[in-house]
Enzyme design. Structure first.
Site, PDB file in Angstrom:
ATOM      1  N   CYS A  91       0.983  -1.318  -0.132  1.00 40.81           N
ATOM      2  CA  CYS A  91      -0.177   0.047   0.098  1.00 40.81           C
ATOM      3  C   CYS A  91       0.851   1.416  -0.208  1.00 40.81           C
ATOM      4  O   CYS A  91       1.542   1.520  -1.091  1.00 40.81           O
ATOM      5  CB  CYS A  91      -0.980  -0.158   1.202  1.00 40.81           C
ATOM      6  SG  CYS A  91      -2.207   0.813   0.927  1.00 40.81           S
ATOM      7  N   HIS A 192      -3.867  -5.300   1.531  1.00 39.36           N
ATOM      8  CA  HIS A 192      -3.409  -5.617   2.983  1.00 39.36           C
ATOM      9  C   HIS A 192      -4.304  -6.855   3.338  1.00 39.36           C
ATOM     10  O   HIS A 192      -4.760  -7.543   2.428  1.00 39.36           O
ATOM     11  CB  HIS A 192      -3.432  -4.426   3.799  1.00 39.36           C
ATOM     12  CG  HIS A 192      -4.553  -3.780   3.869  1.00 39.36           C
ATOM     13  ND1 HIS A 192      -4.823  -3.003   3.197  1.00 39.36           N
ATOM     14  CD2 HIS A 192      -5.773  -4.039   4.708  1.00 39.36           C
ATOM     15  CE1 HIS A 192      -6.312  -2.370   3.523  1.00 39.36           C
ATOM     16  NE2 HIS A 192      -6.646  -2.911   4.433  1.00 39.36           N
TER      17      HIS A 192
END
Lengths: 249, 394
Positions: A91, A192
């Protein structure tokens, strides 16, 4: 020699439970009888140059900027990669490995670490929800990866970076039908979850890449069964959810 | 968030549609204490209400929204039950605080904490702090006295423009959500005594006026008062210190306020005992990593039940499971239940915590157990357990 799993700046880049990736890597070494330790490095502390795997996670805008500044000042990450370490970035961590990224409504451009030939700019809408991608392992094997993405930036790859996985469901890079990027021993990806507890095959791949040898199957049938159950559930959910933006956010 | 869909919210929504000025007119002319922040709002509101009610002849003079319905509709619905009540103790969602400051001119505003919550929705908690600062700045001398958590940098920054700030050390230590200075973006430092400080600007921890020490509150004059609450956990002693500071600021004699707070048992079902066939279960709610960290400390039974879901009200992203220190349960038996029990099971394995997975919540409660079993649950499972177990949600 004790293998070091290095969590880089948990306080800045750990917003999505990303420390879980480190716990998974650590235990999967230890359960196989390999000596391993988890090393937490916070801003101001030097990164160890002998990490097996370095981990970067998700974070808010200001944290992302602060992390780049600290990592550039420290220089230890580059030293670790030069010494054969592997970097796995998720991310915001993925974005800051690139050549540049923007933050905020005003799209202010910041230089990244330049470890990946990618650039990130604000996308037309925020990408939030469960993700399914198809990852072709370097040995040719195919793996489905599941995760949860939550990012405003869309990422374009330059010629030195290769896409990491093909997006089946979700947004990923948002520009090319792929998620993430690979360049040498640096791997970046958006989802994630954290990503490694959801995808233990990816965790083992990272370990084998870093160690330069194959590992046997995990001698923990109970844990393997729990991973299987979780994966089956998440695959079912992501495939049967019609309106991903509404129902998985 | 918590109020969406409750009866009170729906009633309030209809009333507001009929008369859009109700929010403003119902707030006008009251003496108001407001409670906001990420964790502890509902319990703190119950504590403040009890403290204020102990000081008046008729408890109905203090109106409140006891059920956690904390958006505009919930506030309207609660106030309309006693429109003439002169005093109000209101739980207010973080997003609604600025409106209440503008239209209600509260006397006191308690800012408990700012923590990451429901990551799939709120992307930047700093934006909230900015809104609060703006509302306090606009209110100027007519703004509330702020009772603020001195240990939370984002709260401290948000409280800065207030006319008057009473600083409280709540005696809890969650700091994972505040690595950076909310004012200038520098990485915050800590001194030997654990006080936070910004190396890049003037922001830093202020000396506290009230301080929690075990079961006691140290008052601004140094006097120690024993709390003796019925609600468990050190975090509730911290919540009580804030409610006490607010009540004193509103003119309540401290021993009277504490006597009132000691009557609080199960705010909106929290810590209530539900009945499920032959099983008695104590219900504990935790909504985010900070809440889980504190709530794990009050889990006493063996086994302990952990119940996870990921509906909108829980947050659909359960990656926070890896931010909770489940390792501290090692040596205890855990029953993992709820729709996301598979995620929890993997997490517990990597924490080396022995566990059994029983996905269906009703099955998990069958037992048999020795005595009351503790259940720690995310929001939607908690609500379901309250209903199933005959627990009053007020």
């Amino acid at each position: 020699m004790t293998h070091k799993i290095v969590v880089v700046y948990q306080s800045l880049l750990g917003i999505y439970g990303d420390r879980g990736n480190a716990k998974v890597l650590l235990k999967r070494l230890q359960w196989r009888g390999e000596p391993a330790e988890l090393v937490d490095v916070e801003p101001g502390q030097p990164l160890p140059p002998d990490g097996l795997i370095y981990l970067l996670g998700g974070g808010e805008d200001q944290a992302q900027i602060a992390a780049v500044k600290q990592l550039q000042a420290d220089g230890g990450l580059q030293a670790g990669l030069d010494a054969g370490g592997v970097l796995f970035a998720v991310c915001a961590g993925y974005q800051l490995c690139g050549r540049s990224f923007t933050v905020g409504e005003n799209d202010e451009v910041f230089a990244g670490l330049g470890l990946l030939d990618v650039e990130t700019r604000r996308g037309p809408q925020r990408a939030v929800g469960e993700v399914l991608t198809r990852w072709t392992r370097p040995d040719g094997g195919l793996e489905l990866l599941t995760g949860f993405e939550n990012h405003g930036g869309f990422t374009s790859l330059g010629s030195d970076a290769k896409p990491f996985a093909k997006v089946e469901i979700g947004v990923g890079n948002g520009t090319d039908g792929y998620d993430g990027a690979v360049q040498g021993r640096v791997i970046g990806t958006y989802p994630h979850g954290p990503i490694l507890p959801r995808n233990p095959a990816l965790a083992d791949y990272l370990l084998e890449l870093a160690l330069g040898r194959t590992l046997g199957p995990l001698p923990r049938p109970d844990v393997n069964a729990e991973h299987d159950r979780l994966r089956a559930q998440r695959l079912e959910v992501v495939r049967t959810t019609k309106n991903r933006a509404e129902q998985t956010r | 968030m918590t109020g969406r869909g409750t009866g009170a919210s729906i009633k309030g929504a209809i009333m507001t549609r009929v008369d859009p000025t109700l929010f403003r007119t119902l707030l006008a002319g009251k003496r108001i204490g407001v409670v906001s922040g990420t964790n502890g709002k509902t319990t703190t509101t119950h504590l403040l209400t009890a403290a204020l009610r102990a000081s008046v002849a008729d408890p109905r003079e203090v109106v409140t929204n006891p059920d956690g319905a904390n958006l505009r509709e919930g506030v309207v619905s609660a106030l309309s039950t006693r429109p003439k009540a002169p005093i109000a103790a209101l739980e207010v969602d973080e997003q609604v605080v600025a409106d209440v400051i503008r239209h209600g001119r509260p006397e006191v505003l308690i800012m408990l904490n700012f923590s990451r919550d429901q990551l799939d929705r709120h992307h930047e908690i700093n934006a909230l702090g900015r809104k609060w600062r703006q509302a306090l700045t606009e209110a100027g001398d007519e703004g509330p006295t702020v009772v603020a958590n001195a240990k939370d940098p984002l709260v401290a920054w948000s409280a800065q423009p207030a006319r008057k700030v009473i600083w409280v050390d709540l005696g809890t230590d969650w700091s994972q959500d505040s690595a950076l200075c909310p004012n200038c973006g520098s990485v915050l430092g800590h001194d030997a005594a654990g006080r936070w400080d910004c190396p890049g600007c003037e922001l830093g921890e202020q000396p506290c006026d009230y301080r929690v020490d075990g079961d006691e509150v140290v008052m601004p004059d140094g006097e120690r008062m024993r709390l003796g609450l019925q609600v468990p956990g050190r975090f509730n002693n911290g919540n009580a210190a804030c409610a006490l500071a607010a009540a004193v600021e509103m003119g309540v004699y401290a021993p009277v306020a504490i006597r009132g707070m000691r009557t609080v048992q199960a705010p909106a079902g929290r810590f209530a005992i539900g009945t499920y066939g032959d099983t008695k279960a104590r219900l504990v709610l935790a909504k985010n990593p900070a809440g889980w960290a504190e709530s794990l400390l009050v889990m006493e039974s063996d086994p302990v039940i952990l119940a996870i879901d990921s509906l909108i009200a829980d947050g659909t992203d359960v990656s926070w499971l890896w931010d909770v220190d489940y390792e501290r349960l090692a040596g205890r038996r855990v029953i993992a239940t709820g729709p996301r029990s598979a995620d929890l099971a993997v997490r517990l394995s990597y924490a080396e915590v022995a566990h059994e997975v029983i996905p269906d919540v009703a099955d998990a409660l069958k037992g048999p157990f020795d005595g009351t079993v503790d259940v720690l649950a995310t929001y939607s499972v908690f609500l379901r357990l309250c209903r199933m177990g005959g627990v009053d949600l007020k």
